[in-house]
Design a protein around this motif. Structure first.
Motif, PDB file in Angstrom:
ATOM      1  N   GLU A 111       0.826  -1.211   0.000  1.00  0.00           N
ATOM      2  CA  GLU A 111       0.000   0.000   0.000  1.00  0.00           C
ATOM      3  C   GLU A 111       0.857   1.256   0.000  1.00  0.00           C
ATOM      4  N   ALA A 112       1.991   1.218   0.725  1.00  0.00           N
ATOM      5  CA  ALA A 112       2.850   2.399   0.823  1.00  0.00           C
ATOM      6  C   ALA A 112       3.464   2.762  -0.527  1.00  0.00           C
ATOM      7  N   VAL A 113       3.562   1.801  -1.441  1.00  0.00           N
ATOM      8  CA  VAL A 113       4.043   2.086  -2.793  1.00  0.00           C
ATOM      9  C   VAL A 113       2.922   2.625  -3.666  1.00  0.00           C
ATOM     10  N   ILE A 114       1.732   2.011  -3.562  1.00  0.00           N
ATOM     11  CA  ILE A 114       0.633   2.354  -4.451  1.00  0.00           C
ATOM     12  C   ILE A 114      -0.045   3.661  -4.052  1.00  0.00           C
ATOM     13  N   THR A 115      -0.166   3.925  -2.741  1.00  0.00           N
ATOM     14  CA  THR A 115      -0.901   5.099  -2.275  1.00  0.00           C
ATOM     15  C   THR A 115      -0.354   6.413  -2.841  1.00  0.00           C
ATOM     16  N   PRO A 116       0.972   6.686  -2.746  1.00  0.00           N
ATOM     17  CA  PRO A 116       1.454   7.937  -3.346  1.00  0.00           C
ATOM     18  C   PRO A 116       1.154   8.024  -4.838  1.00  0.00           C
ATOM     19  N   ALA A 117       1.263   6.904  -5.531  1.00  0.00           N
ATOM     20  CA  ALA A 117       1.050   6.910  -6.974  1.00  0.00           C
ATOM     21  C   ALA A 117      -0.394   7.247  -7.332  1.00  0.00           C
ATOM     22  N   ILE A 118      -1.361   6.579  -6.688  1.00  0.00           N
ATOM     23  CA  ILE A 118      -2.761   6.782  -7.079  1.00  0.00           C
ATOM     24  C   ILE A 118      -3.292   8.130  -6.618  1.00  0.00           C
ATOM     25  N   THR A 119      -2.858   8.608  -5.445  1.00  0.00           N
ATOM     26  CA  THR A 119      -3.368   9.886  -4.962  1.00  0.00           C
ATOM     27  C   THR A 119      -2.832  11.049  -5.794  1.00  0.00           C
ATOM     28  N   VAL A 120      -1.546  11.008  -6.111  1.00  0.00           N
ATOM     29  CA  VAL A 120      -0.972  12.078  -6.937  1.00  0.00           C
ATOM     30  C   VAL A 120      -1.548  12.028  -8.353  1.00  0.00           C
TER      31      VAL A 120
ATOM     32  N   LEU B  97       1.407   7.429   4.517  1.00  0.00           N
ATOM     33  CA  LEU B  97       1.846   6.037   4.457  1.00  0.00           C
ATOM     34  C   LEU B  97       3.348   5.913   4.277  1.00  0.00           C
ATOM     35  N   ILE B  98       3.998   6.955   3.757  1.00  0.00           N
ATOM     36  CA  ILE B  98       5.464   6.923   3.691  1.00  0.00           C
ATOM     37  C   ILE B  98       6.022   6.883   5.105  1.00  0.00           C
ATOM     38  N   SER B  99       5.558   7.777   5.961  1.00  0.00           N
ATOM     39  CA  SER B  99       5.994   7.783   7.361  1.00  0.00           C
ATOM     40  C   SER B  99       5.620   6.484   8.046  1.00  0.00           C
ATOM     41  N   GLY B 100       4.425   5.972   7.729  1.00  0.00           N
ATOM     42  CA  GLY B 100       4.002   4.699   8.321  1.00  0.00           C
ATOM     43  C   GLY B 100       4.914   3.555   7.922  1.00  0.00           C
ATOM     44  N   ALA B 101       5.415   3.585   6.670  1.00  0.00           N
ATOM     45  CA  ALA B 101       6.313   2.526   6.211  1.00  0.00           C
ATOM     46  C   ALA B 101       7.630   2.559   6.981  1.00  0.00           C
ATOM     47  N   TYR B 102       8.127   3.769   7.288  1.00  0.00           N
ATOM     48  CA  TYR B 102       9.351   3.859   8.088  1.00  0.00           C
ATOM     49  C   TYR B 102       9.146   3.182   9.446  1.00  0.00           C
ATOM     50  N   SER B 103       8.044   3.514  10.106  1.00  0.00           N
ATOM     51  CA  SER B 103       7.774   2.946  11.430  1.00  0.00           C
ATOM     52  C   SER B 103       7.598   1.430  11.354  1.00  0.00           C
ATOM     53  N   LEU B 104       6.895   0.968  10.325  1.00  0.00           N
ATOM     54  CA  LEU B 104       6.643  -0.463  10.175  1.00  0.00           C
ATOM     55  C   LEU B 104       7.946  -1.232  10.008  1.00  0.00           C
ATOM     56  N   VAL B 105       8.845  -0.744   9.137  1.00  0.00           N
ATOM     57  CA  VAL B 105      10.102  -1.448   8.896  1.00  0.00           C
ATOM     58  C   VAL B 105      10.987  -1.385  10.138  1.00  0.00           C
TER      59      VAL B 105
ATOM     60  N   PRO C  25      16.724   5.784   4.859  1.00  0.00           N
ATOM     61  CA  PRO C  25      17.094   6.123   3.474  1.00  0.00           C
ATOM     62  C   PRO C  25      16.786   5.020   2.466  1.00  0.00           C
ATOM     63  N   LEU C  26      17.130   3.759   2.788  1.00  0.00           N
ATOM     64  CA  LEU C  26      16.921   2.679   1.820  1.00  0.00           C
ATOM     65  C   LEU C  26      15.433   2.450   1.572  1.00  0.00           C
ATOM     66  N   VAL C  27      14.623   2.516   2.620  1.00  0.00           N
ATOM     67  CA  VAL C  27      13.179   2.357   2.452  1.00  0.00           C
ATOM     68  C   VAL C  27      12.632   3.491   1.598  1.00  0.00           C
ATOM     69  N   ASN C  28      13.113   4.707   1.828  1.00  0.00           N
ATOM     70  CA  ASN C  28      12.642   5.861   1.069  1.00  0.00           C
ATOM     71  C   ASN C  28      12.949   5.704  -0.420  1.00  0.00           C
ATOM     72  N   VAL C  29      14.180   5.276  -0.733  1.00  0.00           N
ATOM     73  CA  VAL C  29      14.559   5.087  -2.140  1.00  0.00           C
ATOM     74  C   VAL C  29      13.714   3.985  -2.776  1.00  0.00           C
TER      75      VAL C  29
END
Length: 628
Positions: A121-130, A310-318, A346-350
């Motif tokens: 979801e953290a990959v798809i959400t930025p794509a579909i919302t933008v 969800l980007i911030s959420g992905a950092y916390s999840l990992v 950084p690696l998760v963000n990239v």
């Protein structure tokens, strides 16, 4: 970050938390009006749009009530682990991971599936919302369709490019902007409702049932599009620790639900008036001219904010997965010294940036990408319901019949929506499934590899009494200084110490066996952080406890250990680590591909010396060949 649920707050602080929740928690679900009505109507014959829109509205509003208002705000948000939420909080509360040393049980695997789906979801959400927001330029400036994809990619690159500045920088204006966003949603919607009040008939849930019954062939596709109305619902639970349940619930009922409902009904009312089409009903409710341009600009900004959540959420999840031993060590940077929950990986963000940009380029439109979204959302919802059932039984001590009745109802709703999205698998639904399988393979392989190494290496039988004899042996010289040996097993003797003594026949005057233990709680109080005891012959054992939302700082621990009476100087201490060198071809209880994957992950994981924030000039690593 200070846990808002444990500190009494005044009215101003409560209001600030509520506005903050608007900017982080509700960004995704708050931008659903950009595309939900459009996608629902696209599933029905154009000639029926003016009539069917009332049934569509009924399905949307009652789905929001059942899924968000009932399931999440009344039940899921009550499953907090010392104020923290998220899928790993359910892992702890459901007690899936207890007494597990040699295998992964089914309950843990289910939780890991949910975590992996959230990463998708953290990959798809930025794509579909933008994409959904930028596509509005086609209505305002016809003929510029070819700019949608490049502009969307440019915005995504900008979003991910500034993540290193931290959530405090990114979120400075998010709350007020989202408050303005929901006010605008409600205002435009209310305007159109007043013009065509007959749309309020959609409050009758029976109209939604009739629409489904009257279109059996389109029913699955229609319900699959209705799911778009509550995408991002998991953020309510994942970000609970940042704002507290009360702030999230207040923001939902006081701002978000009214704003969304009014806007959906406003879009429907404009359809009933015959002045709107299914191409972009969201922007159509705003009059042509400056107001429509302003709404377009605000929707793009809201989409950026929705991506951030969800980007911030992905950092916390990992980070939680790393702490609990389900993910290789990665670089974790704290971006705000006053709030420990604000981190950047950084690696998760990239990885997220590459995934989101590639998704936009591959799917090219939010309509095409909507097919990939529903499976990830509904799959995660099913996992949440199943794990919530065990939380009800094991943590809340509910009778079985009550847990079965409530979770059975929720599961039935979840399965209906999940089944309605299965037809989308080959149209794009495979994408989140493939990403989830990749993340799941990493988490399972890393955990199995660590358990196998623990079983083979660290669970040795050298007792503390035997260690005292080694330390007092006349064949072992004692030299000045302090040796800190990192111990994976808090009850055994570190293998690195035995190798050191065997090779060098020396031991420091002061020896500290230091074990870092991650507990199934988000944060460990400072009073419970450290336990130090003397074994004898200058040997001490230190046990440091951390929560899964924390990162260990061994340099600070050594200062605390010295303060407990251990004769050492932190600046003169030498730290000893094992450096695993994985060799495949052994008899470990893992698939061969898992052995190769674990070897690759182990070679590329962040080194323990860096992860524990230690001075590099005080570290000695001892090679440890291990055949899996």
């Amino acid at each position: 970050m200070t846990n808002p649920t444990t500190t009494p707050l005044g009215p101003a602080a409560k209001a600030a938390l509520g506005i903050g929740a608007l900017g982080v928690v509700f960004g995704d679900i708050g931008t659903s009006p950009l595309y939900t009505i459009r996608e629902c109507l696209h599933t029905l014959p154009p000639a029926e749009h003016a009539v069917a829109v009332v049934g569509v509205l009924s399905l949307i509003v009652w789905s929001l009530i059942l899924v968000v208002s009932v399931k999440y705000t009344l039940f899921v948000l009550r499953a907090d682990n010392r104020g923290e939420g998220g899928i790993f909080a359910l892992l702890a509360l459901g007690r899936f991971d207890r007494a597990m040393r040699s295998r992964l049980n089914l309950g843990t695997l289910i939780v890991l599936v949910g975590a992996a789906m959230l990463c998708g979801e953290a990959v798809i959400t930025p794509a579909i919302t933008v994409l959904g927001a930028v596509e509005g330029i086609k209505l305002v400036w016809p003929g510029v369709e070819n700019l949608v994809v490049p502009l969307s990619c440019l915005i995504l690159v900008g979003i991910f490019g500034f993540q290193y500045r931290g959530t405090k920088f990114m979120g400075g204006i998010f709350g007020p902007v989202m408050l303005l966003w929901f006010i605008a949603l409600g205002a435009f919607g209310l305007w159109r409702i007043i013009e065509t009040p007959i749309v309020l008939r959609a409050l009758n849930p029976w109209l939604g049932v009739q629409l489904i019954a009257g279109h059996p062939q389109e029913a699955a596709v229609l319900l699959g599009s209705v799911v778009l109305a509550f995408t991002g619902v998991e953020a309510l639970y994942a970000d609970m620790g940042h704002f507290g349940r009360r702030a999230i619930v207040s923001a939902w009922y006081g701002v978000v639900l009214p704003g969304l409902t009014l806007n959906y009904f406003g879009q429907g009312a404009f359809f009933l008036s015959g002045r709107s089409s299914a191409d972009n009903p969201f922007l159509a409710i705003a009059p042509e001219g400056p107001l429509r341009y302003a709404l377009l600009a605000l929707s793009v900004l809201a989409a950026i904010i929705a991506s951030q959540a969800l980007i911030s959420g992905a950092y916390s999840l990992v980070r939680q997965a790393i702490q609990l031993g389900y993910f290789p060590r990665l670089t974790v940077r704290h971006t705000n010294p006053d709030q420990r929950g604000q981190i950047y990986l950084p690696l998760v963000n990239v990885s997220l940036a590459i995934g989101s940009v590639a998704t936009v380029i591959g799917f090219k439109s939010s309509s095409a990408l909507a097919a990939a979204y529903g499976i990830a959302v509904t799959g995660t919802m099913i996992v949440t319901t199943i794990t919530l059932f065990f939380v009800m039984l094991r943590a809340w001590k509910w009778p079985v019949w009550r847990a079965v009745a409530i979770c059975g109802f929720f599961l039935a709703v979840d399965v209906v929506f999940f089944s309605a999205n299965l037809h989308k698998f080959w149209d794009g639904g495979w994408l989140p499934v493939a990403m989830a399988l990749g993340v799941l393979a990493i988490m399972v392989t890393w955990k199995m590899g660590k358990m196998e190494i623990f079983r083979r290496i660290y669970a040795n039988e050298i007792t503390e009494e035997e260690l005292k004899k080694i330390a007092s042996s006349k064949h072992v010289a004692r030299v000045r200084g302090t040796g800190v040996f990192m111990a994976g097993n808090p009850t055994g003797t570190p293998l690195v110490l035995l190798h050191h003594v065997k090779a060098n026949k020396v031991l420091h005057e002061t020896v500290v066996l230091l074990s870092i233990i991650t507990q199934e709680v988000p944060y460990v109080p400072d009073t419970e952080r450290l336990e130090v005891r003397e074994i004898g012959e200058g040997v001490w054992r230190a046990l440091a406890r951390y929560g899964y939302m924390e990162s260990p700082d061994v340099s600070a621990l050594i200062e605390d250990i010295a303060g407990r009476g251990v004769p050492l100087r932190p600046s003169e201490a030498t730290y000893y680590f094992n450096r695993e060198m994985i060799i495949t071809g052994g008899d470990a209880r893992m698939w061969e591909w898992q052995k190769h994957l674990y070897s690759f992950l182990s070679r590329n994981a962040r080194q323990a010396r860096d992860y524990y924030q230690l001075p590099p000039m005080q570290i000695i690593e001892v090679g440890l060949p291990i055949q899996l």
